[in-house]
Design a protein around this motif. Structure first.
Motif, PDB file in Angstrom:
ATOM      1  N   GLU A  76      12.913  15.563  43.356  1.00 33.23           N
ATOM      2  CA  GLU A  76      13.657  14.520  42.622  1.00 33.23           C
ATOM      3  C   GLU A  76      14.820  13.995  43.466  1.00 33.23           C
ATOM      4  O   GLU A  76      15.071  12.793  43.498  1.00 33.23           O
ATOM      5  CB  GLU A  76      14.223  15.079  41.312  1.00 33.23           C
ATOM      6  CG  GLU A  76      13.272  15.060  40.164  1.00 33.23           C
ATOM      7  CD  GLU A  76      13.927  15.576  38.893  1.00 33.23           C
ATOM      8  OE1 GLU A  76      13.752  14.915  37.855  1.00 33.23           O
ATOM      9  OE2 GLU A  76      14.602  16.617  38.920  1.00 33.23           O
ATOM     10  N   THR A  82       9.409  12.086  39.401  1.00 31.81           N
ATOM     11  CA  THR A  82      10.248  11.895  38.216  1.00 31.81           C
ATOM     12  C   THR A  82       9.767  12.841  37.135  1.00 31.81           C
ATOM     13  O   THR A  82       8.589  13.211  37.089  1.00 31.81           O
ATOM     14  CB  THR A  82      10.174  10.452  37.679  1.00 31.81           C
ATOM     15  OG1 THR A  82       8.813  10.145  37.365  1.00 31.81           O
ATOM     16  CG2 THR A  82      10.706   9.459  38.686  1.00 31.81           C
ATOM     17  N   ARG A  83      10.694  13.218  36.299  1.00 32.27           N
ATOM     18  CA  ARG A  83      10.381  14.041  35.127  1.00 32.27           C
ATOM     19  C   ARG A  83      10.528  13.172  33.890  1.00 32.27           C
ATOM     20  O   ARG A  83      11.455  12.377  33.796  1.00 32.27           O
ATOM     21  CB  ARG A  83      11.370  15.191  34.981  1.00 32.27           C
ATOM     22  CG  ARG A  83      11.168  16.323  35.910  1.00 32.27           C
ATOM     23  CD  ARG A  83      12.016  17.491  35.460  1.00 32.27           C
ATOM     24  NE  ARG A  83      13.052  17.758  36.440  1.00 32.27           N
ATOM     25  CZ  ARG A  83      13.700  18.891  36.522  1.00 32.27           C
ATOM     26  NH1 ARG A  83      13.456  19.872  35.678  1.00 32.27           N
ATOM     27  NH2 ARG A  83      14.624  19.069  37.429  1.00 32.27           N
ATOM     28  N   SER A  84       9.624  13.363  32.955  1.00 30.90           N
ATOM     29  CA  SER A  84       9.748  12.652  31.685  1.00 30.90           C
ATOM     30  C   SER A  84       9.299  13.585  30.567  1.00 30.90           C
ATOM     31  O   SER A  84       8.460  14.472  30.780  1.00 30.90           O
ATOM     32  CB  SER A  84       8.927  11.358  31.693  1.00 30.90           C
ATOM     33  OG  SER A  84       7.583  11.643  31.993  1.00 30.90           O
ATOM     34  N   THR A  93       7.399  19.017  29.807  1.00 35.33           N
ATOM     35  CA  THR A  93       7.869  17.997  30.743  1.00 35.33           C
ATOM     36  C   THR A  93       6.711  17.532  31.613  1.00 35.33           C
ATOM     37  O   THR A  93       5.924  18.351  32.094  1.00 35.33           O
ATOM     38  CB  THR A  93       8.977  18.573  31.651  1.00 35.33           C
ATOM     39  OG1 THR A  93      10.046  19.039  30.829  1.00 35.33           O
ATOM     40  CG2 THR A  93       9.505  17.541  32.613  1.00 35.33           C
ATOM     41  N   SER A  96       5.646  13.168  37.523  1.00 38.94           N
ATOM     42  CA  SER A  96       4.874  12.074  38.121  1.00 38.94           C
ATOM     43  C   SER A  96       5.447  11.737  39.483  1.00 38.94           C
ATOM     44  O   SER A  96       6.631  11.968  39.748  1.00 38.94           O
ATOM     45  CB  SER A  96       4.941  10.826  37.242  1.00 38.94           C
ATOM     46  OG  SER A  96       4.457  11.099  35.952  1.00 38.94           O
TER      47      SER A  96
END
Length: 144
Positions: A76, A82-84, A93, A96
């Motif tokens: 990151e 990215t974490r979503s 979590t 991507s």
């Protein structure tokens, strides 16, 4: 043990040492810059398409969730992932690849293709088939 068996064993030992040496050195992958083997293999495990759950990523890499979390924090910071939040599970979590992460994925894939092309240029089709079978068997043995 015959000398052929000793030769094969020694060559396997040398191969393992070479692989360990490669695993210690960072490599450059496009705009992503210099990445450690664990970082690029994490990018590879996430995959180019879509996202992956953090728990699934840990399983793919055969490491703990804590180890994956540390890797994801590093990736990151380099703007590679990215974490979503998961849309239906607030505890999960999804990880991507960013555009730069996708570029690193493609560059890593290209390294593999170039290596395999080089190998193919030195072996005939029958030798390639034998090589692929040997690699498959070796992977099966190492998984146990």
């Amino acid at each position: 043990m015959s000398s052929d068996n000793n030769k094969g064993s020694r060559n396997l030992g040398r191969l393992i040492l070479q692989l360990r040496r490669l695993e210690r050195h960072p490599h450059t992958f496009g705009k992503a810059g210099s990445l450690t083997p664990s970082e690029i293999h994490t990018i590879e495990a996430i995959g180019y398409e879509g996202g992956v759950l953090m728990s699934e990523l840990a399983a793919r890499l055969a490491v703990t969730k804590g180890a994956v979390t540390q890797l994801i924090v590093r990736l990151e910071a380099k703007d590679l992932v990215t974490r979503s939040p998961h849309p239906h599970d607030s505890r999960a979590t999804i990880i991507s690849l960013t555009d730069i992460g996708k570029e690193a994925f493609k560059a890593h894939e290209e390294v593999h293709i170039q290596f395999y092309d080089q190998l193919r240029s030195q072996l005939n089709e029958q030798e390639i088939e034998i090589f692929e079978k040997c690699i498959e068997t070796l992977n099966d043995i190492l998984r146990k």
